[in-house]
Scaffold this motif. Structure first.
Motif, PDB file in Angstrom:
ATOM      1  N   SER A 118      -6.454  -2.069  -2.205  1.00  0.00           N
ATOM      2  CA  SER A 118      -6.916  -1.220  -2.358  1.00  0.00           C
ATOM      3  C   SER A 118      -5.735   0.093  -3.009  1.00  0.00           C
ATOM      4  O   SER A 118      -6.270   1.111  -3.321  1.00  0.00           O
ATOM      5  N   SER A 119      -4.714  -0.271  -2.904  1.00  0.00           N
ATOM      6  CA  SER A 119      -3.789   0.636  -3.014  1.00  0.00           C
ATOM      7  C   SER A 119      -3.610   0.927  -4.650  1.00  0.00           C
ATOM      8  O   SER A 119      -3.556  -0.102  -5.292  1.00  0.00           O
ATOM      9  N   PRO A 120      -3.481   2.060  -5.086  1.00  0.00           N
ATOM     10  CA  PRO A 120      -3.332   2.204  -6.661  1.00  0.00           C
ATOM     11  C   PRO A 120      -1.998   1.772  -7.131  1.00  0.00           C
ATOM     12  O   PRO A 120      -1.643   1.822  -8.216  1.00  0.00           O
ATOM     13  N   ARG A 121      -1.110   1.583  -6.098  1.00  0.00           N
ATOM     14  CA  ARG A 121       0.471   1.307  -6.462  1.00  0.00           C
ATOM     15  C   ARG A 121       0.365  -0.215  -6.520  1.00  0.00           C
ATOM     16  O   ARG A 121      -0.432  -0.956  -5.924  1.00  0.00           O
ATOM     17  N   ARG A 122       1.314  -0.790  -7.453  1.00  0.00           N
ATOM     18  CA  ARG A 122       1.484  -2.166  -7.544  1.00  0.00           C
ATOM     19  C   ARG A 122       2.618  -2.596  -6.804  1.00  0.00           C
ATOM     20  O   ARG A 122       2.444  -2.890  -5.409  1.00  0.00           O
TER      21      ARG A 122
ATOM     22  N   PRO B 199      -4.173   1.535   2.317  1.00  0.00           N
ATOM     23  CA  PRO B 199      -3.580   2.834   2.736  1.00  0.00           C
ATOM     24  C   PRO B 199      -4.257   3.939   3.336  1.00  0.00           C
ATOM     25  O   PRO B 199      -5.402   3.760   3.076  1.00  0.00           O
ATOM     26  N   MET B 200      -3.598   4.485   3.945  1.00  0.00           N
ATOM     27  CA  MET B 200      -4.169   5.595   4.622  1.00  0.00           C
ATOM     28  C   MET B 200      -4.117   6.975   3.648  1.00  0.00           C
ATOM     29  O   MET B 200      -2.846   6.995   3.262  1.00  0.00           O
ATOM     30  N   TYR B 201      -4.969   7.661   3.291  1.00  0.00           N
ATOM     31  CA  TYR B 201      -5.040   8.547   2.441  1.00  0.00           C
ATOM     32  C   TYR B 201      -5.958   9.860   3.044  1.00  0.00           C
ATOM     33  O   TYR B 201      -6.941   9.712   3.455  1.00  0.00           O
ATOM     34  N   ASN B 202      -4.992  10.663   3.082  1.00  0.00           N
ATOM     35  CA  ASN B 202      -5.704  11.986   3.897  1.00  0.00           C
ATOM     36  C   ASN B 202      -6.334  11.575   5.276  1.00  0.00           C
ATOM     37  O   ASN B 202      -7.788  12.052   5.180  1.00  0.00           O
ATOM     38  N   PHE B 203      -5.961  10.866   5.972  1.00  0.00           N
ATOM     39  CA  PHE B 203      -6.218  10.627   7.353  1.00  0.00           C
ATOM     40  C   PHE B 203      -7.483   9.640   6.932  1.00  0.00           C
ATOM     41  O   PHE B 203      -7.977   9.114   8.107  1.00  0.00           O
ATOM     42  N   SER B 204      -7.834   9.070   5.888  1.00  0.00           N
ATOM     43  CA  SER B 204      -8.830   8.160   5.820  1.00  0.00           C
ATOM     44  C   SER B 204      -8.400   7.246   4.640  1.00  0.00           C
ATOM     45  O   SER B 204      -7.242   6.680   4.746  1.00  0.00           O
TER      46      SER B 204
ATOM     47  N   ARG C 126       5.117  -1.003  -5.543  1.00  0.00           N
ATOM     48  CA  ARG C 126       5.807  -0.137  -4.393  1.00  0.00           C
ATOM     49  C   ARG C 126       4.717  -0.241  -3.208  1.00  0.00           C
ATOM     50  O   ARG C 126       5.011   0.208  -2.156  1.00  0.00           O
ATOM     51  N   SER C 127       3.592  -0.977  -3.408  1.00  0.00           N
ATOM     52  CA  SER C 127       2.577  -0.736  -2.287  1.00  0.00           C
ATOM     53  C   SER C 127       2.965  -1.654  -0.990  1.00  0.00           C
ATOM     54  O   SER C 127       3.105  -2.952  -1.147  1.00  0.00           O
ATOM     55  N   ARG C 128       2.961  -0.823   0.262  1.00  0.00           N
ATOM     56  CA  ARG C 128       3.073  -1.708   1.389  1.00  0.00           C
ATOM     57  C   ARG C 128       1.745  -2.405   1.855  1.00  0.00           C
ATOM     58  O   ARG C 128       2.269  -3.458   2.580  1.00  0.00           O
ATOM     59  N   SER C 129       0.890  -1.802   1.758  1.00  0.00           N
ATOM     60  CA  SER C 129      -0.386  -2.397   2.228  1.00  0.00           C
ATOM     61  C   SER C 129      -0.736  -3.883   1.485  1.00  0.00           C
ATOM     62  O   SER C 129      -0.711  -4.878   1.975  1.00  0.00           O
ATOM     63  N   ARG C 130      -0.218  -3.844   0.070  1.00  0.00           N
ATOM     64  CA  ARG C 130      -0.270  -5.189  -0.862  1.00  0.00           C
ATOM     65  C   ARG C 130       0.630  -6.177  -0.120  1.00  0.00           C
ATOM     66  O   ARG C 130       0.341  -7.290  -0.177  1.00  0.00           O
TER      67      ARG C 130
ATOM     68  N   ARG D  11       2.617   8.390  12.083  1.00  0.00           N
ATOM     69  CA  ARG D  11       2.147   7.473  13.077  1.00  0.00           C
ATOM     70  C   ARG D  11       1.243   8.172  13.900  1.00  0.00           C
ATOM     71  O   ARG D  11       0.870   9.494  14.118  1.00  0.00           O
ATOM     72  N   TYR D  12       0.229   7.550  14.495  1.00  0.00           N
ATOM     73  CA  TYR D  12      -0.937   7.829  14.963  1.00  0.00           C
ATOM     74  C   TYR D  12      -1.325   7.542  16.453  1.00  0.00           C
ATOM     75  O   TYR D  12      -2.162   7.697  17.065  1.00  0.00           O
ATOM     76  N   SER D  13      -0.451   6.633  17.028  1.00  0.00           N
ATOM     77  CA  SER D  13      -0.474   6.192  18.282  1.00  0.00           C
ATOM     78  C   SER D  13      -0.421   7.272  19.450  1.00  0.00           C
ATOM     79  O   SER D  13       0.254   8.215  18.983  1.00  0.00           O
TER      80      SER D  13
ATOM     81  N   LEU E 164       5.703   4.732   7.682  1.00  0.00           N
ATOM     82  CA  LEU E 164       6.711   4.096   6.788  1.00  0.00           C
ATOM     83  C   LEU E 164       7.235   5.185   5.808  1.00  0.00           C
ATOM     84  O   LEU E 164       8.103   5.113   4.984  1.00  0.00           O
ATOM     85  N   ASP E 165       6.668   6.572   5.868  1.00  0.00           N
ATOM     86  CA  ASP E 165       7.329   7.295   5.043  1.00  0.00           C
ATOM     87  C   ASP E 165       8.277   8.524   6.098  1.00  0.00           C
ATOM     88  O   ASP E 165       8.533   9.714   5.422  1.00  0.00           O
ATOM     89  N   LEU E 166       8.689   7.988   7.289  1.00  0.00           N
ATOM     90  CA  LEU E 166       9.418   8.900   8.108  1.00  0.00           C
ATOM     91  C   LEU E 166      11.115   8.530   8.126  1.00  0.00           C
ATOM     92  O   LEU E 166      11.642   8.513   9.227  1.00  0.00           O
TER      93      LEU E 166
END
Ligand code: FMN
Length: 206
Positions: free
Chosen positions: A9-13, A95-100, A15-19, A144-146, A181-183
């Motif tokens: 479901s990532s709009p990125r092709r 992907p996580m977008y705006n916490f969802s 560069r997408s990490r979830s993909r 991160r959310y842990s 992943l963005d840190l």
């Protein structure tokens, strides 16, 4: 032989990490279960519309009373529900977008949570109709959310996904989160490495 639904479901092709991670999961799965049938749906190219007033009216009209226009309005939703119900296991890259979740995946959920098809209203209660299905969500997150992290407790993604799919009856739901992943590169490598270990473990025991 099992039917596997692999959805990204990532709009990125590229560069997408979830993909990337959901693809790695599938590759490992196919190595162990070459007989399984994989259906792939990419929400980047398979655009899912938002529900509309007419869609809702059609959804709540019994099948026997639906007009040709209503059937037409529900056609894609019916295809998505059929595809989802036909699968034994689902691997969803999100992907996580705006916490969802990204709006494309939310639109997908809205199209498959269907009265009479994936849930029912019986004796004043909602009842999930989906049986014998396993889902793993592979998520990619910048932060991160842990426990102990700056945004501990801000993860609205896992609960919202869990509730939506439990509501329709799915009881076996797992999450593999690639976090941080963005840190910076070190954090990204740690996030990938932890997610890959979880993928390796789950593929052998799912
Ligand atoms: C519109 C947008 C919103 C985002 N919101 C969040 C967020 O709330 N929390 C977070 O940890 N990362 C957030 N990110 C970062 C992404 O989750 C991260 O880059 C992830 O790798 C995206 O998935 P993808 O690589 O599969 O495209 C956001 C990125 C974008 C583009």
């Amino acid at each position: 032989m099992a039917n596997i639904l692999h959805l990204d479901s990532s709009p990125r092709r590229d560069r997408s990490r979830s993909r990337q991670l959901s693809r790695e999961f599938i590759k490992k799965w196919q190595d162990i279960h070459p007989e399984d049938v994989i259906t792939y749906r990419d929400l980047r190219t398979s655009i899912i519309p938002h529900v509309t007033e007419k869609w809702i009216a059609a959804d709540y009209t019994p099948l026997s009373e639906q007009t040709p226009e209503m059937s037409q309005i529900l056609q894609l939703s019916n295809e998505l529900v059929d595809e989802f119900l036909a699968s034994d296991r689902c691997i969803f890259g999100v992907p996580m977008y705006n916490f969802s979740v990204p709006s494309a995946f939310k639109a997908y959920i809205d199209q498959i949570v269907r009265v009479g098809r994936t849930f029912a209203i019986k004796d004043g209660h909602f009842e999930g109709l989906v049986k014998d299905k396993k889902i793993v969500f592979i998520t990619a997150r910048g932060d991160r959310y842990s426990t102990g992290s700056t945004h501990e407790g801000w993860d609205a993604q896992e609960p919202s996904l869990r509730y939506a799919f439990q509501f329709i009856g799915v009881t076996d739901i797992q999450f593999i989160h690639a976090e941080g992943l963005d840190l910076g590169s070190q954090s990204r490598e740690q996030g990938f490495s932890a997610a890959r270990s979880e993928i390796q473990q789950l593929v052998g025991n799912w």
